[in-house]
Design a protein around this motif. Sequence first.
Motif, PDB file in Angstrom:
ATOM      1  N   ASN A 360      58.206  30.320  49.126  1.00 30.34           N
ATOM      2  CA  ASN A 360      58.688  29.694  50.365  1.00 30.34           C
ATOM      3  C   ASN A 360      57.966  28.381  50.606  1.00 30.34           C
ATOM      4  OD1 ASN A 360      58.496  33.000  51.426  1.00 30.34           O
ATOM      5  ND2 ASN A 360      60.419  31.941  51.106  1.00 30.34           N
ATOM      6  N   VAL A 361      58.271  27.381  49.794  1.00 32.52           N
ATOM      7  CA  VAL A 361      57.636  26.087  49.925  1.00 32.52           C
ATOM      8  C   VAL A 361      58.713  25.018  49.736  1.00 32.52           C
ATOM      9  CG1 VAL A 361      56.964  26.048  47.490  1.00 32.52           C
ATOM     10  CG2 VAL A 361      55.630  24.734  49.134  1.00 32.52           C
ATOM     11  N   VAL A 362      58.582  23.918  50.492  1.00 30.94           N
ATOM     12  CA  VAL A 362      59.642  22.909  50.458  1.00 30.94           C
ATOM     13  C   VAL A 362      59.817  22.316  49.057  1.00 30.94           C
ATOM     14  CG1 VAL A 362      60.347  20.650  51.353  1.00 30.94           C
ATOM     15  CG2 VAL A 362      59.388  22.351  52.908  1.00 30.94           C
ATOM     16  N   ASN A 363      58.693  21.882  48.457  1.00 35.06           N
ATOM     17  CA  ASN A 363      58.768  21.263  47.134  1.00 35.06           C
ATOM     18  C   ASN A 363      58.228  22.218  46.083  1.00 35.06           C
ATOM     19  OD1 ASN A 363      59.486  18.944  48.544  1.00 35.06           O
ATOM     20  ND2 ASN A 363      57.375  18.215  48.615  1.00 35.06           N
ATOM     21  N   SER A 364      59.065  23.029  45.499  1.00 29.42           N
ATOM     22  CA  SER A 364      58.525  23.864  44.432  1.00 29.42           C
ATOM     23  C   SER A 364      58.569  23.058  43.145  1.00 29.42           C
ATOM     24  CB  SER A 364      59.295  25.169  44.315  1.00 29.42           C
ATOM     25  OG  SER A 364      60.615  24.922  43.969  1.00 29.42           O
ATOM     26  N   GLY A 365      57.661  23.365  42.265  1.00 26.00           N
ATOM     27  CA  GLY A 365      57.605  22.624  41.009  1.00 26.00           C
ATOM     28  C   GLY A 365      56.248  22.725  40.366  1.00 26.00           C
ATOM     29  N   LEU A 366      56.020  21.815  39.449  1.00 22.51           N
ATOM     30  CA  LEU A 366      54.812  21.848  38.640  1.00 22.51           C
ATOM     31  C   LEU A 366      53.800  20.864  39.225  1.00 22.51           C
ATOM     32  CD1 LEU A 366      54.233  23.303  36.010  1.00 22.51           C
ATOM     33  CD2 LEU A 366      54.985  21.282  34.807  1.00 22.51           C
ATOM     34  N   VAL A 367      52.584  21.359  39.491  1.00 21.23           N
ATOM     35  CA  VAL A 367      51.610  20.561  40.215  1.00 21.23           C
ATOM     36  C   VAL A 367      50.298  20.531  39.446  1.00 21.23           C
ATOM     37  CG1 VAL A 367      50.234  20.492  42.317  1.00 21.23           C
ATOM     38  CG2 VAL A 367      52.636  21.106  42.442  1.00 21.23           C
ATOM     39  N   GLU A 368      49.739  19.342  39.273  1.00 24.17           N
ATOM     40  CA  GLU A 368      48.426  19.241  38.623  1.00 24.17           C
ATOM     41  C   GLU A 368      47.477  18.500  39.557  1.00 24.17           C
ATOM     42  OE1 GLU A 368      48.438  17.619  34.694  1.00 24.17           O
ATOM     43  OE2 GLU A 368      46.273  17.832  34.469  1.00 24.17           O
ATOM     44  N   VAL A 369      46.377  19.136  39.881  1.00 21.91           N
ATOM     45  CA  VAL A 369      45.401  18.552  40.807  1.00 21.91           C
ATOM     46  C   VAL A 369      43.999  18.761  40.249  1.00 21.91           C
ATOM     47  CG1 VAL A 369      46.744  18.829  42.929  1.00 21.91           C
ATOM     48  CG2 VAL A 369      45.375  20.727  42.086  1.00 21.91           C
ATOM     49  N   GLY A 389      61.099  25.715  59.254  1.00 22.65           N
ATOM     50  CA  GLY A 389      60.259  25.896  60.425  1.00 22.65           C
ATOM     51  C   GLY A 389      59.523  27.216  60.482  1.00 22.65           C
ATOM     52  N   ARG A 390      59.441  27.883  59.356  1.00 22.63           N
ATOM     53  CA  ARG A 390      58.741  29.163  59.326  1.00 22.63           C
ATOM     54  C   ARG A 390      57.241  28.943  59.260  1.00 22.63           C
ATOM     55  NH1 ARG A 390      62.326  32.015  61.495  1.00 22.63           N
ATOM     56  NH2 ARG A 390      63.774  33.186  60.183  1.00 22.63           N
ATOM     57  N   ALA A 391      56.481  30.002  59.552  1.00 24.25           N
ATOM     58  CA  ALA A 391      55.024  29.900  59.482  1.00 24.25           C
ATOM     59  C   ALA A 391      54.524  30.407  58.135  1.00 24.25           C
ATOM     60  CB  ALA A 391      54.401  30.723  60.603  1.00 24.25           C
ATOM     61  N   PHE A 392      53.435  29.797  57.678  1.00 29.83           N
ATOM     62  CA  PHE A 392      52.800  30.242  56.438  1.00 29.83           C
ATOM     63  C   PHE A 392      52.178  31.617  56.653  1.00 29.83           C
ATOM     64  CE2 PHE A 392      48.842  30.786  54.128  1.00 29.83           C
ATOM     65  CZ  PHE A 392      49.203  30.518  52.832  1.00 29.83           C
ATOM     66  N   SER A 428      46.701  32.238  34.903  1.00 32.02           N
ATOM     67  CA  SER A 428      47.265  31.155  34.119  1.00 32.02           C
ATOM     68  C   SER A 428      47.918  30.129  35.050  1.00 32.02           C
ATOM     69  CB  SER A 428      48.254  31.697  33.104  1.00 32.02           C
ATOM     70  OG  SER A 428      49.509  31.827  33.693  1.00 32.02           O
ATOM     71  N   GLY A 429      47.866  30.316  36.368  1.00 36.80           N
ATOM     72  CA  GLY A 429      48.273  29.246  37.266  1.00 36.80           C
ATOM     73  C   GLY A 429      49.567  29.412  38.031  1.00 36.80           C
ATOM     74  N   GLY A 430      49.962  30.634  38.299  1.00 36.84           N
ATOM     75  CA  GLY A 430      51.108  30.820  39.193  1.00 36.84           C
ATOM     76  C   GLY A 430      50.635  30.650  40.627  1.00 36.84           C
ATOM     77  N   MET A 431      51.459  30.113  41.499  1.00 42.07           N
ATOM     78  CA  MET A 431      51.092  30.019  42.907  1.00 42.07           C
ATOM     79  C   MET A 431      52.358  30.274  43.724  1.00 42.07           C
ATOM     80  SD  MET A 431      49.149  27.008  45.004  1.00 42.07           S
ATOM     81  CE  MET A 431      47.525  27.208  44.342  1.00 42.07           C
ATOM     82  N   VAL A 432      52.406  31.455  44.342  1.00 44.24           N
ATOM     83  CA  VAL A 432      53.599  31.848  45.072  1.00 44.24           C
ATOM     84  C   VAL A 432      53.294  31.808  46.563  1.00 44.24           C
ATOM     85  CG1 VAL A 432      55.373  33.607  45.349  1.00 44.24           C
ATOM     86  CG2 VAL A 432      54.198  33.376  43.160  1.00 44.24           C
ATOM     87  N   VAL A 433      54.045  30.966  47.297  1.00 42.95           N
ATOM     88  CA  VAL A 433      53.814  30.806  48.733  1.00 42.95           C
ATOM     89  C   VAL A 433      54.760  31.742  49.488  1.00 42.95           C
ATOM     90  CG1 VAL A 433      53.784  29.153  50.635  1.00 42.95           C
ATOM     91  CG2 VAL A 433      53.229  28.403  48.315  1.00 42.95           C
ATOM     92  N   MET A 434      54.223  32.405  50.517  1.00 44.14           N
ATOM     93  CA  MET A 434      55.052  33.354  51.279  1.00 44.14           C
ATOM     94  C   MET A 434      55.030  32.993  52.751  1.00 44.14           C
ATOM     95  SD  MET A 434      53.431  36.611  49.447  1.00 44.14           S
ATOM     96  CE  MET A 434      52.912  36.400  47.758  1.00 44.14           C
ATOM     97  N   ASP A 435      56.179  33.117  53.407  1.00 36.78           N
ATOM     98  CA  ASP A 435      56.248  32.789  54.825  1.00 36.78           C
ATOM     99  C   ASP A 435      56.222  34.046  55.686  1.00 36.78           C
ATOM    100  OD1 ASP A 435      58.745  33.911  54.851  1.00 36.78           O
ATOM    101  OD2 ASP A 435      59.844  32.042  55.039  1.00 36.78           O
ATOM    102  N   GLN A 436      56.378  33.859  56.985  1.00 36.96           N
ATOM    103  CA  GLN A 436      56.224  34.952  57.945  1.00 36.96           C
ATOM    104  C   GLN A 436      57.190  36.108  57.725  1.00 36.96           C
ATOM    105  OE1 GLN A 436      57.366  32.034  61.085  1.00 36.96           O
ATOM    106  NE2 GLN A 436      58.715  33.650  61.831  1.00 36.96           N
ATOM    107  N   ASP A 437      58.283  35.861  57.015  1.00 40.56           N
ATOM    108  CA  ASP A 437      59.264  36.913  56.806  1.00 40.56           C
ATOM    109  C   ASP A 437      58.981  37.765  55.570  1.00 40.56           C
ATOM    110  OD1 ASP A 437      60.578  36.000  59.014  1.00 40.56           O
ATOM    111  OD2 ASP A 437      61.946  34.703  57.900  1.00 40.56           O
ATOM    112  N   PRO A 533      56.749  45.187  60.030  1.00 37.63           N
ATOM    113  CA  PRO A 533      56.660  44.027  60.923  1.00 37.63           C
ATOM    114  C   PRO A 533      57.503  42.846  60.457  1.00 37.63           C
ATOM    115  CG  PRO A 533      54.475  44.894  60.436  1.00 37.63           C
ATOM    116  CD  PRO A 533      55.429  45.619  59.547  1.00 37.63           C
ATOM    117  N   ALA A 534      57.661  42.673  59.152  1.00 45.98           N
ATOM    118  CA  ALA A 534      58.438  41.526  58.667  1.00 45.98           C
ATOM    119  C   ALA A 534      59.926  41.843  58.604  1.00 45.98           C
ATOM    120  CB  ALA A 534      57.924  41.104  57.297  1.00 45.98           C
TER     121      ALA A 534
END
Lengths: 541, 212
Positions: A360-369, A389-392, A428-437, A533-534
């Motif tokens: 649940n992230v606006v710009n999903s993709g490959l990120v190097e930081v 407009g959901r909450a993290f 290995s670098g997965g990052m899954v974002v989840m929102d309030q739902d 709750p969700a």
Amino acid sequence: MSDSQHEIIVCQGTGCVSGGAEQLYSLLQKELAELNLSDSVQVKGTGCHGFCQRGPLVVVEPEGLFYSKVGPDDIPDIARSFLPDGRPVDRLFYYDSTIGRTLPCYHDIPFYYKQQRLVLRNCGHINPESIDDYIESGGYQAIHKAVFEMTPEQIIDEVKQSGLRGLGGAGFSAGQKWEACYVEEADQKYVICNADEGDPGAFQDRSVLEGDPHSVLEGMIIAAWAVGASQGYVYVRAEYPLAVRRLKIAITQARERGFLGKGILGSGFDFDIEIFQGAGAFVCGESTALVLSIEGKRGLPKLSPRPRTTQYGLWGKPTVLNNVKTLANIPLIINHGSSWFASRGTEHSKGTAIFSLTGNVVNSGLVEVPMGTRLRDIIFDIGGGIPNGRAFKAVQTGGPSGGCLPAELLNLPVDFDSLTEAGSMMGSGGMVVMDQDTCMVDVARYFLDFTRRESCGQCIPCRVGTKQMFDILDHICRGQGRPEDIDLLEELGKSIAETSLCALGQSAPNPVLTTIRYFRDEYEAHIKEGYCPAGVCFFYQ
Amino acid sequence: MEKVKLIIDDLALEVDEGTSVLAAALQNDIYIPHLCYHPALEGRGACRLCIVEIDGSLATACRVEVEPGMVVRTKSPEIDQAIRPVVELLIANHHITCRGCPSSGKCQLQKLMAQLRIDRRRVRRLRVPDEELPLDTSPPCFDYDPNKCVLCGICVQTCEDLHGTSSLYFLNRGNETRIAFYGDESRCASCMECIKRCPVGVLMPKQTRSTD
């Protein structure tokens, strides 16, 4: 637009290809030919640009115009924009909702300019099927330097000094691994590239292989020269057909140019690479299981204590096994030196971290930081935050065996040690974002479903334990949880982590333990109050 | 053969060099929980039950050779917390009742339960498999009960050890893992060692053997 030499880059990464990018590529060529623009405008296919959410992507160089979500109907307009009175196609520009502006150039887009792309340096810029493109971008210079100007000891020292840690998940010092293999006396040694990327939602190894396969080959060749190996293997998932195809092309080209084979670049150094396709077992990404799989045996992790793969690896010979991203870093370290590399990152985690940002992230993709970047910066600045407009609610790092971290930990720096301390891991670098739902019990259940299926079945705690944890979570999600289940899950989780034979089992309870640690109230709501709750879990009566 | 002196649970012992810690303990009547160990075979370390404390850190006793001056503890709250849930998991997954089981009385899992004083109330917290799998009668030399198999691998290792190549091997993965017979009857030397060595009696002699 002016009629000077232009390049239209059409992304040919898996994400964009599935969105029809191959068709766009040929349509664009046809359209340009009809407008007699074929001489002044080149069409080029590249690997993944990383911004998969907005695909298919088309970039116009040298201006750096960034067209997103391009469809076949947009092609005539793009082609006509190169006519003397042509105008850029504004409607395809990226609109940044957080600042409320349209951004025509990719280097103005926060998703790109906030990143630091080392491993992904060529992805999206060069044609992965052309060795000339790679050489033009500075490729294969590191081999020259390594073979003719440096001794194996110097190379190993340089890699050790750089502080590069294995990016496959374990985070072991790459230089120390090489040294351990180098000191072994043997008639034959091997270098293996681990491209068995099996985490759900992770695609960074695939993107590197598809977008810049030569950088991985170059890293392998340097590793082979340093440790004294004459044969290499790339162990790649059969589920990555495009990566396999581009690797095959790259290996053939490298052989033709004398970077692989007998007497590399006229020196006395022989090294060749073969591709080995995995048969779909997640556990074969574990080093000892991977080695057995190449040998044609059942992919079972070996028991410890055991000799290290650097002593007794493939066919019993000393073997260096590195991840795709680790190897892609090697040419950079050789070219620019260890202190250049070590200047980024944190004290104990050097260089960059690459994440497949999804969920649940606006710009999903490959990120190097750079290592040490805060989770908040990755998710909100680069990722653009949570859509609609959901909450993290939580972020899960490190694949199926990583942990779920709550909003309180958004300031956590992303490096090997901080993530482990918080109960998760770099993996290995997965990052899954989840929102309030998102229901955290359901998330834990999902990941345990994965690990229980992928357990090799060799040791009891992992084989029976992951199944048991899944059954309990499944019951909780169906409203059949028992009051003692939360304590039971914690007790089982600790025991499984302590007693399992390999890293798969040892880390499998992480999603359960972290969701209990940070979201215990959700478990209690399911069990004691009888609701989710969700609003995700449906309770049968 | 050289002798090695070590201490297990405050007892000073002397065993042959090259012995595993587990074998050293068992030879001296010190029980360490185990399922996948057989004295004739190399320690496989798959059951994860023989975890002990060697010189202060946890390790599987079947995979570590004795060393002079080694100090081993076989019991501690830490060890118990690690392995007790594993045994309980196994029992819950093993069709909890022993009634009517042909190997009752000589079963290693029963011995393990008695030694660890497994509390059945704790086991009842766990979910039990809801389906009973059919007996596999396809192998030429034995019948196989997948419901009670602990997948110690002793049968596989035994066949390989005695005959060079094993006609038994693991099938599937994860909790679906089974022992399966590969090939036809000619692959089996009918030595019956696999049946004799099975710690929980899931390999059983054929009920009706051909009489030719």
